[in-house]
Design a protein around this motif. Structure first.
Motif, short mmCIF file in Angstrom:
data_model
loop_
_atom_site.label_atom_id
_atom_site.label_comp_id
_atom_site.label_asym_id
_atom_site.label_seq_id
_atom_site.Cartn_x
_atom_site.Cartn_y
_atom_site.Cartn_z
N THR A 151 15.03 -1.64 6.17
CA THR A 151 14.23 -2.60 5.42
C THR A 151 14.96 -3.19 4.23
O THR A 151 14.55 -4.21 3.68
N ASP A 152 16.05 -2.54 3.81
CA ASP A 152 16.79 -3.05 2.66
C ASP A 152 18.23 -2.55 2.74
O ASP A 152 18.56 -1.69 3.55
N GLU B 143 16.98 -3.46 12.60
CA GLU B 143 15.53 -3.29 12.47
C GLU B 143 14.89 -3.08 13.83
O GLU B 143 15.44 -3.43 14.87
#
Length: 291
Positions: A137-138, A76
């Motif tokens: 994000t996922d 991230e």
């Protein structure tokens, strides 16, 4: 373990209906370097890169043909200079290799996915694309399907690259070397982000890639068995047919072909086949590949 290549676990019973065998990290894989850069949280594995080291893991077995999948949540924030890789590879100077390399970027800029194929030690077959989602994000699934007819790179089951068997055109195809499954995270700021112009900002370390959903459905090849015997056992014959050798997966479906065209039209940003500076003469397989 009996001689020859074995299908993993319960998968044998369900091979014909296409169910998959899934396993925890430690059943299929082991850390290969920087053991102290691994964190285990239940079924979740995290690998970190800091200014002392990256990290990597490898499969305990090697395979000839099949499908491997892992779900990854990429680094991230500011990931410039970092590379997270998921790939299959054989060994030796004339090795075969199928690569996913995720090239980090500065905050807000998209991750770039680079794929590459090596056959008999010859690589430099890069394609690059921007994903249609934010991979930080996922978790998303990244798969490599390998059979006698094609190698398919898939993102969330959408094909993003196909390497077809063109042996009938005199082009070598990877079919006779067992391959391990690997992943790693490392500092590649000499080339990874904008050609090396953007360096790794260590104030943002550690850079963490998260993994889950490890699946290997393949013909397992014990080291003690001769390569020629592994080849025989892993190639379908008679009633010993593996699902990845079925005609239905020998080429893309109509729907998959359209998905691949969509990816190429909307998300591909580099294709070695079009790089006349690097390849003044178009690589021969580019003339024949439909995809």
């Amino acid at each position: 373990m009996s001689k020859g290549c074995l299908i993993l676990g319960l998968f044998v019973a369900f091979a014909m209906v296409g169910l998959v065998s899934s396993a925890r990290f430690n059943e299929l894989f082991q850390p290969s370097w920087a053991f102290d850069h691994f964190t285990y949280e239940g079924e979740l594995l995290k690998m970190k890169l800091d200014n002392s080291s990256g990290a990597g893991f490898s499969s305990k077995s090697k395979y000839m043909f099949g499908k491997v999948t892992v779900q990854i949540k990429l680094v991230e924030g500011d990931s410039a200079g970092t590379v997270t890789a998921f790939y299959m590879s054989s060994e030796g100077p004339y090795h075969n290799e199928f690569d996913f390399e995720f090239l980090g970027n500065t905050t807000g800029e998209p991750y770039i996915v680079q794929t590459n194929v090596y056959v008999n030690g010859v690589g430099n077959r890069e394609q690059r694309l921007n994903l249609w989602f934010d991979p930080t994000t996922d978790f998303h699934s990244y798969s490599i399907l390998w059979n006698h007819r094609q190698v398919v790179f898939l993102v969330d089951e959408t094909p993003v690259r196909v390497h077809s068997n063109l042996e009938h055109k005199g082009i070598p195809y990877p079919k006779d070397q067992a391959m391990g499954v690997y992943s790693s995270i490392w500092n590649a700021d000499d080339w990874a982000t904008q050609g090396g112009r953007v360096k790794t900002d260590w104030s943002h370390a550690p850079f963490i890639a998260s993994y889950k959903g490890f699946e290997i459905n393949g013909c397992e090849c014990p080291d003690a068995v001769a390569a020629v015997d592994n080849m025989k056992r892993c190639s379908s014959g008679g009633d010993k047919r593996y699902w990845w050798d079925e005609p239905t997966v020998s080429e893309l479906s109509f729907h998959q072909s359209h998905q691949l065209l969509w990816v190429k039209a909307n998300h591909m940003i580099y294709d070695y086949c079009s790089d006349t500076a690097r390849f003044p003469a178009t690589p021969v397989e580019c003339l024949h590949h439909h995809h």
